[in-house]
Design a protein around this motif. Structure first.
Motif, PDB file in Angstrom:
ATOM      1  N   ARG A  26       0.840  -1.209   0.000  1.00 46.96           N
ATOM      2  CA  ARG A  26       0.000   0.000   0.000  1.00 46.96           C
ATOM      3  C   ARG A  26       0.873   1.256   0.000  1.00 46.96           C
ATOM      4  N   GLU A  27       1.849   1.284   0.907  1.00 51.65           N
ATOM      5  CA  GLU A  27       2.715   2.466   0.990  1.00 51.65           C
ATOM      6  C   GLU A  27       3.577   2.618  -0.260  1.00 51.65           C
ATOM      7  N   TYR A  28       4.057   1.517  -0.794  1.00 51.07           N
ATOM      8  CA  TYR A  28       4.877   1.555  -1.996  1.00 51.07           C
ATOM      9  C   TYR A  28       4.076   2.079  -3.185  1.00 51.07           C
ATOM     10  N   ARG A  29       2.882   1.565  -3.381  1.00 49.04           N
ATOM     11  CA  ARG A  29       2.051   2.023  -4.503  1.00 49.04           C
ATOM     12  C   ARG A  29       1.736   3.509  -4.393  1.00 49.04           C
ATOM     13  N   GLU A  30       1.420   3.954  -3.195  1.00 51.38           N
ATOM     14  CA  GLU A  30       1.116   5.373  -2.989  1.00 51.38           C
ATOM     15  C   GLU A  30       2.341   6.238  -3.290  1.00 51.38           C
ATOM     16  N   GLU A  47      13.263   7.319   0.097  1.00 50.12           N
ATOM     17  CA  GLU A  47      13.297   7.339   1.566  1.00 50.12           C
ATOM     18  C   GLU A  47      12.319   6.315   2.140  1.00 50.12           C
ATOM     19  N   MET A  48      11.145   6.210   1.548  1.00 47.51           N
ATOM     20  CA  MET A  48      10.166   5.220   1.997  1.00 47.51           C
ATOM     21  C   MET A  48      10.736   3.810   1.856  1.00 47.51           C
ATOM     22  N   LEU A  49      11.415   3.538   0.738  1.00 45.71           N
ATOM     23  CA  LEU A  49      12.000   2.216   0.521  1.00 45.71           C
ATOM     24  C   LEU A  49      13.138   1.939   1.512  1.00 45.71           C
ATOM     25  N   ARG A  50      13.957   2.937   1.804  1.00 46.19           N
ATOM     26  CA  ARG A  50      15.023   2.751   2.799  1.00 46.19           C
ATOM     27  C   ARG A  50      14.435   2.454   4.174  1.00 46.19           C
ATOM     28  N   THR A  51      13.377   3.166   4.525  1.00 46.45           N
ATOM     29  CA  THR A  51      12.718   2.948   5.814  1.00 46.45           C
ATOM     30  C   THR A  51      12.161   1.528   5.903  1.00 46.45           C
ATOM     31  N   TRP A  52      11.524   1.070   4.854  1.00 43.77           N
ATOM     32  CA  TRP A  52      10.982  -0.285   4.855  1.00 43.77           C
ATOM     33  C   TRP A  52      12.086  -1.334   4.868  1.00 43.77           C
ATOM     34  N   HIS A  53      13.196  -1.044   4.214  1.00 44.25           N
ATOM     35  CA  HIS A  53      14.323  -1.979   4.252  1.00 44.25           C
ATOM     36  C   HIS A  53      14.805  -2.148   5.697  1.00 44.25           C
TER      37      HIS A  53
END
Length: 91
Positions: A26-30, A47-53
């Motif tokens: 959901r967060e990735y698509r947004e 930044e969102m991807l780094r946080t999820w990593h």
């Protein structure tokens, strides 16, 4: 063996426990939609991807669930956010 990339959504999905994958998607698509509409905001997607990593790494770490429960109940060996803030202000 290939090294893991901080911003590779496929690798992040692979690392995440099943229960977190829908939330991540959901967060990735947004974030991807926002970046596609406004390329100036591509850095927010990264930044969102780094946080999820980092979240995936933490979730897979030894003692994660135990530490989470200790933080939730306030029982165990931990440092409160107030203590961390006070230490940072003192330096």
């Amino acid at each position: 063996m290939a090294t893991r990339q901080l911003n590779d959504p496929a690798q992040i999905m692979e690392m995440l426990p099943e229960q977190d994958r829908a939330w991540f998607l959901r967060e990735y698509r947004e974030a991807a939609h926002i970046a596609a509409d406004d390329p100036k905001r591509f850095d927010q997607l990264q930044e969102m991807l780094r946080t999820w990593h980092l979240r995936a790494l933490a979730r897979n770490g030894d003692g994660y669930e135990e530490s989470r429960e200790q933080a939730r109940t306030g029982v165990g060996d931990f440092t409160s956010l107030d203590e961390i803030i006070a230490r940072r202000r003192a330096t």
